[in-house]
Each structure stands twice: as structure tokens, then as C-alpha cells.
Design an enzyme around this catalytic site. Structure first.
Site, PDB file in Angstrom:
ATOM      1  N   CYS A  25      35.514  35.251  34.687  1.00  0.00           N
ATOM      2  CA  CYS A  25      34.318  36.046  34.404  1.00  0.00           C
ATOM      3  C   CYS A  25      33.126  35.112  34.510  1.00  0.00           C
ATOM      4  O   CYS A  25      32.887  34.298  33.621  1.00  0.00           O
ATOM      5  CB  CYS A  25      34.386  36.693  33.022  1.00  0.00           C
ATOM      6  SG  CYS A  25      32.911  37.673  32.622  1.00  0.00           S
ATOM      7  N   CYS A  61      28.430  41.809  37.550  1.00  0.00           N
ATOM      8  CA  CYS A  61      29.742  41.153  37.563  1.00  0.00           C
ATOM      9  C   CYS A  61      29.593  39.849  38.328  1.00  0.00           C
ATOM     10  O   CYS A  61      29.355  39.856  39.541  1.00  0.00           O
ATOM     11  CB  CYS A  61      30.790  42.052  38.220  1.00  0.00           C
ATOM     12  SG  CYS A  61      32.422  41.267  38.397  1.00  0.00           S
TER      13      CYS A  61
END
Length: 277
Positions: free
Chosen positions: A75, A220
């Protein structure tokens, strides 16, 4: 006594960050799912846990749990938050950190303007490393959908699996419906994040991402890196690309396919709290 947490976000991709260095934390899948609920819990895209590392050269373990409770290996937006969290709360005085996730190592650099640059490693295209069930590596793959139609897409790993589709207009792209079908497609045995990419010019792309375990998020980091890598490899874009997401812009730099790819962007603190149950 409850568990202290900090709410943070990177371009609206939001997290709770937990200090596992000074607290003993063992959350179950169901507990994470409850906390992620935006009506009855705190609400977040991912739960981030920073823990001490016993490995030389690694400052911390960085664990990432999606809203469905699944632990994942990457992430990028969360990594920027982890870097600022570690320094702000005195877990380190360093501006350059190395952290280990479930699947990869990441170098994090806190810049003078408090943005964070993340070394995301070298993208991987081999189907077995994504993972994608395919006979051989190809620039593009064709997937059969539930309705019998097919969709063409690129596939890449940035420490987690990504599919990237080129679209003419991301505003009208079927991100949730098509994104969900692709994310759960049996050819992706660990599910997949799905990016819908619109090329604006030689140095800019627009992007929306359906994240596995979350649905569409407004930013993202690893999805931005995946899309930029695909744009550079197959559509001849620049080695420095601005990725415009609904939550804002990220800068991706990739000098050549054998070099690590670098993500730079902001991270922000929102509030502190205590988990009571």
C-alpha cells in the site's frame, strides 16, 4: 485499557494506524471488518500496523489489512503515512526508513516539504509473480466475463497484483461493476486491484482504481505505480508521470524497466482515538 490509534490519509485513501511497537495488538478479521464500517465503526480503507523488526537493516514491519480483514503486501499511500507516523510519535528520528511488508521491502524517504518518496521496487510482469493464471507472459491478456464478453487488460505486480485497463474516459468507466468482476476473476487466484487508466498526454494519466477487499477508493498508491509502469512500458510515456486520481495527484518516476519505481506524494494526520472494544 484500549488500543490507541491515529486516523490518517493519503489523498483521501484513509487509514487507521496502530503502534504495535509500544502496544500489544492482535486484531481478528471480524474486528477489522467492524472497525472499517463507516456507519458503526471508525471507517477506513486499510488498517496499518507498525511493529518492531528483529531483522538487521529493516527498521519496522509494516502490516496492511484491507477493510475485509485480509492482510495484503503493498500500500503506497499507507507507506507514506507510516513514515510520518513513525517520526511524529518518536519511533524513529530518521528521515529514511526501510520497512518490510508481507511480500516486499520498501525504502521510505521523508522530504523537506513533508511529502514522502517510496521506493516501490522493480515491477514484475511474469504471470506467476502477479499471480495470474496464464500460459505465458504477454503485454496484454484477454479475460472472459460472466456475460460471455471479453475484456483486454495488462497485468503487473507492485508487491501486490494489479490489472490495468486503458479507457477513453475514466468518468464513464464502469469501475465498480467491471472492476468487481475482474477483481474476483478466477484467473487471479489472490484477487486483483483493477485500474482504469486514461492517457492525457506524454506525462500525465487519469486513474480510478477498484481495490480488492475495498471497492473503489479515491486514491491508490500502488495502483498509480502500476498504471504508470504500464503506461511507460506499452504506451511510451515519460519516465516522470503525474497520476491524477479523484483524491489528487501522485508523482511516479521510473528511469528504466530494471530500476526501482519511485512514488512521491503527501500524507496527512486527521485525529487520534482509542479503540474501546
Amino acid at each position: 485499557m484500549g488500543i490507541k490509534f491515529t486516523k490518517m490519509h493519503g489523498l483521501g485513501n484513509d487509514f487507521i494506524v496502530l503502534d504495535g511497537v509500544n502496544q500489544s495488538i492482535q486484531l481478528t478479521v471480524k474486528q477489522i471488518q467492524k472497525l472499517a464500517n463507516r456507519h458503526t465503526g471508525i471507517g477506513f480503507d486499510q488498517c496499518l500496523l507498525i511493529e518492531s523488526s528483529q531483522t538487521e537493516g529493516i527498521d519496522f514491519n509494516y502490516r496492511i489489512f484491507n477493510a475485509d480483514g485480509q492482510e495484503v503486501g503493498q500500500c503506497g499511500n499507507g507507506a507514506r503515512c507510516i513514515a510520518l507516523f513513525a517520526r511524529y510519535y518518536g519511533l524513529t528520528a530518521k528521515n529514511k526508513l526501510t520497512v518490510a511488508t508481507k511480500t516486499t521491502l520498501m525504502d521510505l524517504i521523508i522530504n523537506e516539504d513533508n511529502s514522502v518518496s517510496v521506493n516501490m521496487g522493480v515491477p514484475r510482469l511474469a504471470p506467476g509473480e502477479i499471480p495470474l493464471l496464464a500460459d505465458r507472459q504477454s503485454p496484454e491478456y484477454s479475460l472472459e466475463l460472466n456475460n460471455g464478453n471479453t475484456v483486454n487488460l495488462h497485468a503487473i505486480s507492485i508487491g501486490n497484483p494489479h490489472a490495468v485497463l486503458l479507457v477513453e474516459n475514466i468518468d464513464t468507466a464502469p469501475v465498480n461493476s467491471l472492476g468487481q468482476q475482474i477483481s474476483f476473476h478466477p484467473q487471479f487466484p489472490e484477487q486483483v486491484n483493477v485500474g482504469f487508466m486514461q492517457i492525457v498526454n506524454h506525462e500525465k494519466i487519469n486513474l480510478r482504481v477498484y481495490e480488492r477487499g475495498c471497492g473503489e477508493t479515491i486514491a491508490c498508491g500502488s495502483g498509480a505505480v502500476a498504471a504508470a509502469a504500464i503506461a511507460r512500458l506499452f504506451y511510451n510515456l515519460s519516465d516522470k508521470i503525474t497520476v491524477h486520481l479523484p483524491g489528487g495527484d501522485l508523482c511516479i518516476q521510473w528511469p528504466c524497466p530494471t530500476a526501482p519505481i519511485i512514488l512521491t506524494g503527501p500524507a496527512a494526520f486527521v485525529y487520534e482515538g482509542t479503540l474501546l472494544s
